[in-house]
Scaffold this motif. Structure first.
Motif, PDB file in Angstrom:
ATOM      1  N   ILE A 318       0.845  -1.209   0.000  1.00 43.64           N
ATOM      2  CA  ILE A 318       0.000   0.000   0.000  1.00 43.64           C
ATOM      3  C   ILE A 318       0.872   1.249   0.000  1.00 43.64           C
ATOM      4  CG2 ILE A 318      -1.662   1.332   1.358  1.00 43.64           C
ATOM      5  CD1 ILE A 318      -2.809  -1.396   2.304  1.00 43.64           C
ATOM      6  N   LEU A 319       1.912   1.243   0.841  1.00 44.59           N
ATOM      7  CA  LEU A 319       2.839   2.379   0.877  1.00 44.59           C
ATOM      8  C   LEU A 319       3.535   2.552  -0.469  1.00 44.59           C
ATOM      9  CD1 LEU A 319       4.165   4.606   2.550  1.00 44.59           C
ATOM     10  CD2 LEU A 319       5.855   2.922   3.332  1.00 44.59           C
ATOM     11  N   ILE A 322       1.223   4.423  -2.834  1.00 37.22           N
ATOM     12  CA  ILE A 322       1.126   5.843  -2.471  1.00 37.22           C
ATOM     13  C   ILE A 322       2.379   6.606  -2.907  1.00 37.22           C
ATOM     14  CG2 ILE A 322       1.022   7.452  -0.520  1.00 37.22           C
ATOM     15  CD1 ILE A 322      -0.672   5.307   0.948  1.00 37.22           C
ATOM     16  N   LEU A 323       3.552   6.042  -2.617  1.00 39.96           N
ATOM     17  CA  LEU A 323       4.801   6.715  -2.976  1.00 39.96           C
ATOM     18  C   LEU A 323       5.011   6.764  -4.492  1.00 39.96           C
ATOM     19  CD1 LEU A 323       7.188   5.325  -0.200  1.00 39.96           C
ATOM     20  CD2 LEU A 323       6.445   7.701  -0.493  1.00 39.96           C
ATOM     21  N   ILE A 325       2.705   7.126  -6.734  1.00 37.77           N
ATOM     22  CA  ILE A 325       1.899   8.262  -7.207  1.00 37.77           C
ATOM     23  C   ILE A 325       2.608   9.581  -6.868  1.00 37.77           C
ATOM     24  CG2 ILE A 325      -0.301   9.472  -6.897  1.00 37.77           C
ATOM     25  CD1 ILE A 325      -1.580   6.688  -6.500  1.00 37.77           C
ATOM     26  N   GLY A 326       3.291   9.582  -5.701  1.00 36.32           N
ATOM     27  CA  GLY A 326       4.082  10.758  -5.331  1.00 36.32           C
ATOM     28  C   GLY A 326       5.216  11.013  -6.305  1.00 36.32           C
ATOM     29  N   CYS A 338      10.453  10.803  -3.091  1.00 37.33           N
ATOM     30  CA  CYS A 338       9.421   9.749  -3.100  1.00 37.33           C
ATOM     31  C   CYS A 338       9.999   8.453  -3.664  1.00 37.33           C
ATOM     32  CB  CYS A 338       8.202  10.187  -3.916  1.00 37.33           C
ATOM     33  SG  CYS A 338       7.183  11.447  -3.121  1.00 37.33           S
TER      34      CYS A 338
END
Length: 427
Positions: A318-319, A322-323, A325-326, A338
């Motif tokens: 999950i992390l 998110i990263l 996309i960052g 990121c």
């Protein structure tokens, strides 16, 4: 208490020796991040050509993994490790003629031979540390090995970057283009010669470690059945009877791909994509490795006492999404941060994927381990796909990182469902 103390003592020496091996192939693997910009300059390569450094290193796993398992059936783990180190030493020495001729193909040959040795070494050492104790704490032991590996990975670009990438402004394409052909070739020959001494030292180090293992008391484990009888294979007849193993293979393939992008391609992205000078980008891989070290240390504390291997893998995936996309939407240096922080997200993945995939393979341990080693070829294919997307004018380097998102999504699937499919006989 005495029995437990004796068991811990019996595991200590093998663990230290395997830790040394993880340090060795951590250093030689993550030095690729420095070789990419170095060979790009020395051999006058495009980014798509330079990424073949990782391709040659990692594709060797696909070629050699199953032959490695056959070799190990005859040699056992200990002699297999020694052979792997000697092959790696040979590959390192190939860099000598490569540097003298400044031929990129010869460099790639050396990297491929080193990769063959690494495939044999990893096929032996990864299952070894996994079954050297209870399977429930395998992620913790692998995390310790990860610290050795990524510690070496953090040092490699610092040491080799200082040697190979010093004063790279003098080798900028614009400055080289202004020189006469003879002067340019002489300058590039001087740059190529920088690599000879480090790789001779690396080859000697491989031989020394091989000798140390030869004279060590490292026990030779044949099959998981011998150390974990409860993991007998029962009525299963081949590795095709283990769906979770094959899903683990795909997961490992994707994981290594995203790990290599975060560790090796970060310098290429910073320099060619964002225009950051090589004097700065040469440190980026170290940032990724330090982030991974932090993740490994956290894993040692938390797994399995507070969270399970599969839970750690879920959170990490999950992390990772998110990263990723960052990386895609953050400007400039924030995008780099990121990407480097993906090292933290990636840290629990190998320690969790490996034991979840080989748990219960019994007599198929070596074959299953070889299959997973083939998955390391993801480090060749996924970054190569990223460079192909990067070369597209409609995509570009930064948006090519969308490739990471489905990779992490599949890892999340394996963490939640995939690692359970077919684990119980009869499912």
């Amino acid at each position: 208490m005495p029995a437990s103390s004796s068991a811990n003592k019996s595991y200590l020496v093998p663990t230290l020796l395997i830790g040394t091996l993880f340090f060795v192939f951590g250093f030689i693997t993550w030095v690729n991040s420095t070789l990419i910009p170095y060979l790009q300059a020395a051999c006058e390569l495009t980014p798509s050509q330079a990424i073949l450094v990782t391709f040659s290193s990692y594709i060797a796993y696909a070629v050699m993994a199953f032959p490695s398992s056959w070799v190990l059936k005859f040699t056992g783990f200990k002699k297999g490790m020694i052979l792997g180190l000697l092959i790696m030493a040979l590959g390192a020495l190939i860099f000598i003629p490569a540097a003298h001729t400044r031929t990129f193909g010869v460099f790639l040959t050396g990297l491929f031979v080193i990769g063959i040795g690494l495939a044999l070494l990893q096929t032996a050492s990864n299952p070894y540390i996994t079954i050297l104790g209870p399977i429930e704490s395998a992620a913790k032991r692998i995390s310790v090995m990860g610290i050795c590996n990524k510690g070496a990975g953090a040092l490699a670009p610092l040491i080799m970057g200082t040697i190979l990438l010093k004063g790279m402004d003098a080798f900028a394409p614009a400055k080289l283009a202004a020189l006469a052909p003879d002067a340019k070739n002489q300058l590039l020959d001087q740059l190529a010669s920088r690599i000879v001494a480090p790789y001779v030292i690396i080859a000697i180090a491989f031989v020394i470690v091989a000798i140390a293992i030869y004279f060590s008391s490292l026990p030779d484990i044949k099959n998981e059945d011998e150390t974990n009888p409860s993991h007998a294979t029962k009525d299963r007849t081949s590795i095709f009877s283990y769906p979770y193993l094959w899903l683990g293979f795909v997961t490992l393939f994707l994981y290594v791909g995203v790990e290599v992008i975060a560790g090796d391609a970060i310098q290429l992205y910073g320099h060619s994509g964002l225009g950051i000078p090589l004097e700065i980008t040469k440190h980026f891989t170290t940032y990724t490795m330090l982030a991974m070290l932090g993740g490994y240390l956290l894993g040692i504390v938390l797994i399995p006492k507070f969270i399970s291997q599969s839970t750690a893998l879920k959170v990490a995936a999950i992390l990772g999404i998110i990263l990723s996309i960052g990386v895609i939407y953050s400007p400039g240096i924030y995008s780099i941060w990121c990407l480097a922080l993906l090292g933290f997200a990636n840290a629990p993945m190998w320690p969790a994927i490996w034991p979840l995939s080989i748990d219960g393979l019994g007599k198929f341990l070596k074959t299953g381990s070889a299959l997973l080693i083939v998955g390391i070829a993801g480090g060749a294919i996924v970054p190569w796909l990223w460079t192909k997307l990067s070369a597209s004018e409609s995509v570009g380097m930064q948006h090519a990182f969308w490739l990471l998102v489905p990779c992490y999504a599949f890892i999340l699937f394996f963490a939640t469902i995939g690692n359970k499919i077919g684990k119980t006989v009869g499912e």
